[in-house]
Enzyme design. Structure first.
Site, PDB file in Angstrom:
ATOM      1  N   GLU A 104      32.264  85.495  16.703  1.00  0.00           N
ATOM      2  CA  GLU A 104      31.639  85.050  15.460  1.00  0.00           C
ATOM      3  C   GLU A 104      30.974  86.243  14.784  1.00  0.00           C
ATOM      4  O   GLU A 104      30.510  87.176  15.460  1.00  0.00           O
ATOM      5  CB  GLU A 104      30.598  83.961  15.744  1.00  0.00           C
ATOM      6  N   ASN A 115      28.444  78.735  13.282  1.00  0.00           N
ATOM      7  CA  ASN A 115      27.654  78.426  12.094  1.00  0.00           C
ATOM      8  C   ASN A 115      28.026  79.317  10.913  1.00  0.00           C
ATOM      9  O   ASN A 115      27.960  78.891   9.758  1.00  0.00           O
ATOM     10  CB  ASN A 115      26.162  78.578  12.406  1.00  0.00           C
ATOM     11  N   ASN A 159      32.770  73.358  11.644  1.00  0.00           N
ATOM     12  CA  ASN A 159      31.971  73.647  12.834  1.00  0.00           C
ATOM     13  C   ASN A 159      30.682  72.835  12.820  1.00  0.00           C
ATOM     14  O   ASN A 159      29.937  72.866  11.830  1.00  0.00           O
ATOM     15  CB  ASN A 159      31.612  75.134  12.884  1.00  0.00           C
ATOM     16  N   GLU A 160      30.437  72.090  13.898  1.00  0.00           N
ATOM     17  CA  GLU A 160      29.153  71.405  14.131  1.00  0.00           C
ATOM     18  C   GLU A 160      28.622  70.699  12.889  1.00  0.00           C
ATOM     19  O   GLU A 160      27.427  70.806  12.557  1.00  0.00           O
ATOM     20  CB  GLU A 160      28.112  72.397  14.671  1.00  0.00           C
ATOM     21  N   TYR A 209      25.369  73.944  25.617  1.00  0.00           N
ATOM     22  CA  TYR A 209      24.704  75.134  26.151  1.00  0.00           C
ATOM     23  C   TYR A 209      23.636  74.686  27.138  1.00  0.00           C
ATOM     24  O   TYR A 209      22.962  73.671  26.933  1.00  0.00           O
ATOM     25  CB  TYR A 209      24.070  75.955  25.028  1.00  0.00           C
ATOM     26  N   GLU A 264      32.839  75.542  22.444  1.00  0.00           N
ATOM     27  CA  GLU A 264      31.620  76.344  22.648  1.00  0.00           C
ATOM     28  C   GLU A 264      30.944  75.858  23.913  1.00  0.00           C
ATOM     29  O   GLU A 264      30.573  74.683  24.007  1.00  0.00           O
ATOM     30  CB  GLU A 264      30.642  76.227  21.459  1.00  0.00           C
ATOM     31  N   GLN A 287      29.653  83.674  23.637  1.00  0.00           N
ATOM     32  CA  GLN A 287      30.712  84.346  22.913  1.00  0.00           C
ATOM     33  C   GLN A 287      31.270  85.473  23.762  1.00  0.00           C
ATOM     34  O   GLN A 287      30.935  85.576  24.939  1.00  0.00           O
ATOM     35  CB  GLN A 287      30.178  84.841  21.578  1.00  0.00           C
TER      36      GLN A 287
END
Length: 500
Positions: A27, A72, A172-173, A244, A292, A351
């Site tokens: 990213e 993001n 994304n999200e 996460y 992720e 990442q």
């Protein structure tokens, strides 16, 4: 010392080991791109400005797929800014991480890097500030061979052949209030369906991932998946999941049990997708793209973006320094992903470089391996063939966060005559003597490696990244089709066996 037992039978399979399980993520965040994969003038940099030392470690890590360019970041990204003559590219504010993006690296540069790294690109489109038209334009730029205006633009920029990107993330999200262009499930589901329908009209061969929940703890979890998939069912192949984990407070024992949450996350998303399929009277199966996942200490200072008038290029952000305990958790999360290979069709460790990453770089200096590098690299290298169902009889372990959980977790894979078993001892203070029943099939030991340390909070560094690595486990004993070994506290282990 406590004891546990596993029964492993090659006749009982879950599904194939999917190479896409071993994806990662690049990213435009912090130093992932600039001084991460890309640093012109570095002693190892090639003619395109890519660090050869990072490329070498990427190949050693065994990464199969890279998701790009966010995250993001993608929800405010104008992909056109990152193509064409570099000197003419605009500098843009990145609202997601309060940074400045010079757009020196864009789609064409990433595709060059991906080819050098030998990985499959996984592209994300901006459904935050943009929508269907921009997604179609990017798809045309990447996948249409020639003659159309945008395909010819790519050719004029030096890429005569199309990139033929197969996997595309529809935003994304979008469930997260922090996301630029955050939407309700209904708003996003409709936009995702419209965009997916149009993208398939251009290239029917692509695989599309709809945004699922960015956390199992989200208030909308479950209902979000149901609403989105109800609208986009016909057009998408997978739904995403993000998770996460980190040690909360001083509760290392609970943290070591984090994979219990990932197991539940996967099973509940699969159940929700199947319920939508049943309501649609559909035989279609929706996979999960766990695109992720990692350990990320979100409350640390290095996770706080700049503020005010400070819009730096490639600031130090999210540069967690990982411990042995963190590596054990990462190894356990990989066990969970493999165990659910029937539904998890793709996954990305977030990442790759510098930003919550297995690979770290010193600007102008060396690249080095974090502790989490090792279980990922060994699992990616040696998991092959079929994932096997493992019957586990383990002592139980009390935790504050997850209740009572098994102290031992394991998965096995079988391919090319080899059997590989990955094991984790989650107990902080007790070793576990473990027996493996191979159901009458005699094997010879190829190797057994264990990652552990007397101090589970030991962290590698640029000065010392090779003294705490997986080492031979000398406790292994073979007796016909039985294997016995001891797993030290807070440890990750790989046992490789060859059938006689």
């Amino acid at each position: 010392m406590r004891s546990a037992s596993l029964v492993v039978d090659p006749a009982f399979t879950v599904g194939p080991v999917r190479r896409r399980t071993f994806g990662s993520f690049v990213e435009h965040l912090g130093r992932c791109v600039y001084t991460g994969i890309y640093e012109p003038g570095h002693p190892t940099s090639d003619e395109d400005g890519f660090r050869e030392d990072v490329l070498a470690l990427t190949r050693e890590l065994g990464v199969s797929t890279i998701r790009y360019p966010g995250g993001n970041f993608v929800s405010g990204y104008r992909w056109e800014d990152g193509v064409g003559p570099v000197a003419e590219r605009p500098r843009r504010l990145d609202l997601a991480w309060h940074s400045m993006d010079p757009n020196t690296v864009g789609t064409d540069e990433f595709m060059k890097w991906a080819a050098k790294a030998g990985i499959e690109p996984m592209m994300a489109v901006n459904l935050g500030t943009r929508g269907t038209e921009a997604a179609l334009d990017l798809l045309e730029y990447c996948n249409i061979p020639a003659d159309s205006a945008i395909a010819e633009r790519r050719r004029a920029n030096g890429a005569d052949e199309p990139y033929r990107v197969k996997m595309w993330c529809l935003g994304n999200e979008m469930d997260g209030p922090w996301q630029i262009g955050h939407k309700t499930a209904h708003e996003y589901g409709r936009l995702a369906a419209e965009t997916a329908r149009a993208m398939r009209m251009m290239d029917p061969s692509i695989e599309l991932v709809a945004c699922g929940s960015s956390s199992r703890a989200m208030p909308t979890f479950g209902e979000w998946e149901r609403t989105v998939l109800t609208q986009a069912w016909e057009f998408v192949d997978m739904v995403s999941a993000h998770a996460y984990y980190w040690e909360r407070g001083d509760d290392l024992q609970s943290f070591l049990g984090s994979a219990v949450d990932m197991d539940r996350f996967i099973e509940q998303v699969a159940a929700t997708a199947d319920a939508v399929g049943a309501a649609n009277k559909s035989e279609k199966v929706i996979g999960i793209s766990f695109d992720e996942w990692n350990v990320w200490y979100q409350d640390r200072a290095e996770s706080k973006p700049p503020t005010g008038d400070d819009w730096p290029v490639a600031p130090v952000l999210l540069e967690d320094n990982y411990s042995v305990a963190d590596a054990v958790v990462v190894g356990n999360l990989l066990i969970s992903l493999l165990r659910h290979t029937d539904r998890v069709w793709s996954a990305n460790l977030a990442q790759l470089v510098n930003v919550i990453a297995p690979i770290m770089t010193v600007p102008g200096g060396k690249a080095w391996k974090q502790t989490i590098f090792h279980p990922f690299a060994l699992t990616a290298r040696h998991a092959s063939g079929e994932v096997l169902r493992v019957h586990l009889d383990s002592p139980q372990l009390p935790t504050t966060e997850f209740g009572t959980i098994p102290a031992l977790d394991a998965v096995a894979t079988s391919g090319d005559g080899n059997l590989t078993v990955f094991l984790v001892n989650r107990s902080l203070d007790e070793s576990v003597t473990t027996s493996l029943d191979l159901r009458g099939q005699e094997h010879d030991l190829i190797e057994a490696l264990t990652l552990s340390n007397d101090d589970p909070r030991y962290q590698a560094s640029a000065e010392d990244d090779d003294t705490v690595v997986p080492l031979p486990n000398r406790s292994v004993k073979l007796d016909g089709a039985l294997v016995e070994l001891t797993l030290p506290p807070a440890s990750w282990t790989m046992v490789r066996l060859a059938a006689r």
